[in-house]
Scaffold this active site. Structure first.
Site, mmCIF file in Angstrom:
data_model
loop_
_atom_site.group_PDB
_atom_site.id
_atom_site.type_symbol
_atom_site.label_atom_id
_atom_site.label_comp_id
_atom_site.label_asym_id
_atom_site.label_seq_id
_atom_site.Cartn_x
_atom_site.Cartn_y
_atom_site.Cartn_z
ATOM 1 N N SER A 1 9.445 -0.873 4.140
ATOM 2 C CA SER A 1 8.217 -1.209 4.874
ATOM 3 C C SER A 1 7.161 -1.851 3.982
ATOM 4 C CB SER A 1 7.637 0.051 5.529
ATOM 5 O OG SER A 1 8.453 0.487 6.592
ATOM 6 N N THR A 58 4.611 4.576 -2.674
ATOM 7 C CA THR A 58 4.803 3.325 -3.399
ATOM 8 C C THR A 58 3.458 2.965 -4.008
ATOM 9 O OG1 THR A 58 5.500 1.026 -3.171
ATOM 10 C CG2 THR A 58 4.394 1.972 -1.306
#
Length: 572
Positions: A443, A381
């Site tokens: 997350s 990410t």
């Protein structure tokens, strides 16, 4: 020790071979790619606010970090408004299409497709939310025009862009996951791009110009939306035009955690990162980890085993609260935390870490199968942040899940589709099982830390579930060990999940490594010490001195990022 000691320990502006630091007084940005940081910096210089800067950086990153984020990404923006003193979460997380079923990744014989297969399936694409999040953030908090915020990204796509080591590394490692359309851009003529090559992305420039003219909603209704659905349908995908049209971003309350008098804001579930970090900090506080040296084997061992405990709980009890009940009170009950910590032994590393039963401390019972998700998920990410001269703070983590997402590029439009549905547990009936219009657990952990109601630290990181460990360890280094921000981020980090996926960064001393080996850490099980450009995560952080307003920012080393402060020096 006081908060003042933290700021007394901040070192002068400078750079090392490993990280970049900056100081400023009238604003700061920190981004994983220099050109995106510069886009945010220019917006702040022209009187834009933190939300404007984050929007400009996200749009720029779709061009210069397209392997980790894109027009089709999902993400969260955490925002503190200094005028109202309120903290909000703008939820642009990807959502499952309406045709999603729990057995979406099973074949006709009832066999689950391997992760590598399902991660490049058109069925893995979730309804992207980041553009809707930017639209909502812009309408609610922004001050600059969309044209001004998107023009830097268009320029980066239209003109020559020199490929970085980040591009070379990811293309070389993940070129086999790309479809034919993506390979035309990243592996032209069958030759992977390498550092120093020059690239132009006219198709992506065209897409950004459509957004400039028609607004962010053009990704959800109109030409771009039609192209997304047509591309996925041809490849066996399940997304429909109605899925895109019906997607709505939302402004939500954050999840609040605490640590030794500090308050911390995170995105709440279905985001699982903030919850796991909050639980982890409660464990750190009870363990009083800072009684051990920052380089001690005790510290590394306690951190690694605590991470395993909280991730086992996340993999078992956290999901979209619109679908399942979450035992929030139980997970944070003192008795439960103490019960979990009894599993940590200074004599050995536990071979197995099972999830706990926080429902013992709740008045109700779960409405799902309490079974741990041990399946493999994606790994990347991006994170970036901005603070403006008015004291507003914006932190964004966005992602297309796996590096290069699903490997599917929308032909003629130049952006990668995500594979966010692989974040679901592939086993039907479990808490995080795939269902129509459901958010998968993430997350992502954009974080703002407060002291006596004032924000003084914001940070975040990429890295899937390793985000939890990276953010928590930097918090520990700053809040407990009172380290300089650059040194706190550069300090070697470790990670270990319930499945014993042990990872560490180069720099852990030999004495500690030897002791960890004695405890049962399998340091020779195929994991090598990683180099400085392949660290765990890529933490970006900015600190605000509450007494004089001075800003300190750092960009971690794995990516070609920059922290740039306005007025007082600049990171190189």
């Amino acid at each position: 020790m006081s908060l003042k000691e933290i700021f007394d320990n901040q070192k002068p502006v400078g750079d090392t071979a490993k990280y970049y630091t900056a100081r400023g007084e009238d604003g700061m940005v920190s981004s994983p790619v220099k050109e995106a940081a510069e886009a945010g910096e220019e917006v702040l210089k022209e009187g834009g606010n933190a939300i404007d800067a984050v929007i400009a950086m996200q749009l720029a990153l779709t061009v210069v970090e397209g392997m980790n984020t894109s027009i089709a990404a999902g993400g969260y923006i955490l925002y503190y408004d200094n005028k109202t003193k309120k903290t909000k979460v703008i939820n642009g997380h990807s959502k499952a299409p309406g045709a999603t079923t729990p057995d979406i990744f099973y074949n006709k014989n009832g066999e689950l497709a391997p992760f590598d297969e399902r991660s490049v399936s058109a069925k893995s694409a979730g309804v992207p939310g980041i553009m809707k999040a930017l639209e909502l953030a812009h309408e609610t908090y922004g001050s600059k025009s969309l044209e001004r915020l998107i023009d830097p990204a268009i320029g980066l796509a239209e003109n020559d862009y020199r490929v970085s080591s980040l591009w070379e590394r990811t293309i070389d490692n993940f070129k086999d996951r790309m479809g034919d359309e993506a390979r035309k851009i990243f592996v032209p003529g069958g030759k992977p791009l390498v550092e120093g090559d020059v690239i132009r992305q006219p198709d992506l420039a065209k897409t950004l110009k459509i957004i400039r003219k028609e607004g962010f909603s053009s990704v959800y209704e109109g030409e771009i939306a039609d192209a997304i659905v047509e591309t996925l349908e041809k490849m066996g995908g399940i997304m429909k035009k109605e899925d895109l049209k019906n997607y709505k971003a939302s402004i939500e309350e954050p999840l609040w955690g605490s640590y030794k008098g500090y308050e911390l804001a995170f995105p709440a579930p279905p985001n699982g990162g903030g919850l796991a970090i909050s639980q982890l900090l409660k464990m750190f506080e009870k363990l009083n980890i800072s009684q051990y040296g920052v380089h001690s084997w005790e510290k590394y061992h306690l951190v690694a085993e605590s991470i395993r405990l909280v991730l086992a709980d996340q993999q078992t009890h956290i999901a979209d609260p619109s679908f399942v009940k979450i035992p929030l009170r139980g997970l944070f009950a003192d008795q439960y935390i103490e019960e979990r910590l009894k599993l940590i032994d200074f004599k050995e590393r536990k071979q197995e870490i099972a999830p706990g039963d926080p429902w013992k401390y709740e008045e109700s019972r779960p409405n799902y199968k309490q079974k741990q998700d041990k399946s493999f998920h994606g790994m990347e990410t991006t994170h970036f942040t901005a603070i403006d001269k008015w004291g507003n703070v914006a932190a964004c983590t966005s992602s297309i899940e796996r590096i290069f997402g699903s490997g599917i590029m929308v032909p003629g439009y130049g952006f990668m589709m995500n594979n966010d549905l692989t974040d679901f547990n592939p086993e039907p009936g479990t808490v995080n099982a795939a269902e129509a219009n459901k958010f998968a657990v993430s997350s992502k952990s954009p974080t703002i830390v407060f002291h006596e109601g004032k924000p003084f630290f914001t940070l975040g990181s990429p890295g899937a579930e390793t985000i939890v460990g990276s953010v928590a360890q930097v918090l520990l280094h700053v809040l407990d060990y009172k380290m300089d921000l650059g040194e706190a981020i550069d300090e070697p980090r470790i990670f270990n999940n319930p499945q014993l996926s042990w990872q560490w960064e180069d720099g852990i001393n030999e004495q500690a490594m030897e002791k960890l080996t004695e405890l049962g850490y399998k340091l020779d099980r195929g994991f090598e010490k990683v180099s400085a450009d392949d660290r765990l995560g890529d933490v970006k952080g900015i600190m605000i001195n509450p007494w004089n307003g001075k800003l300190y920012g750092t960009a971690d080393s794995p990516r070609p990022g920059r922290a740039i402060g306005l007025d007082v020096g600049k990171g190189k």
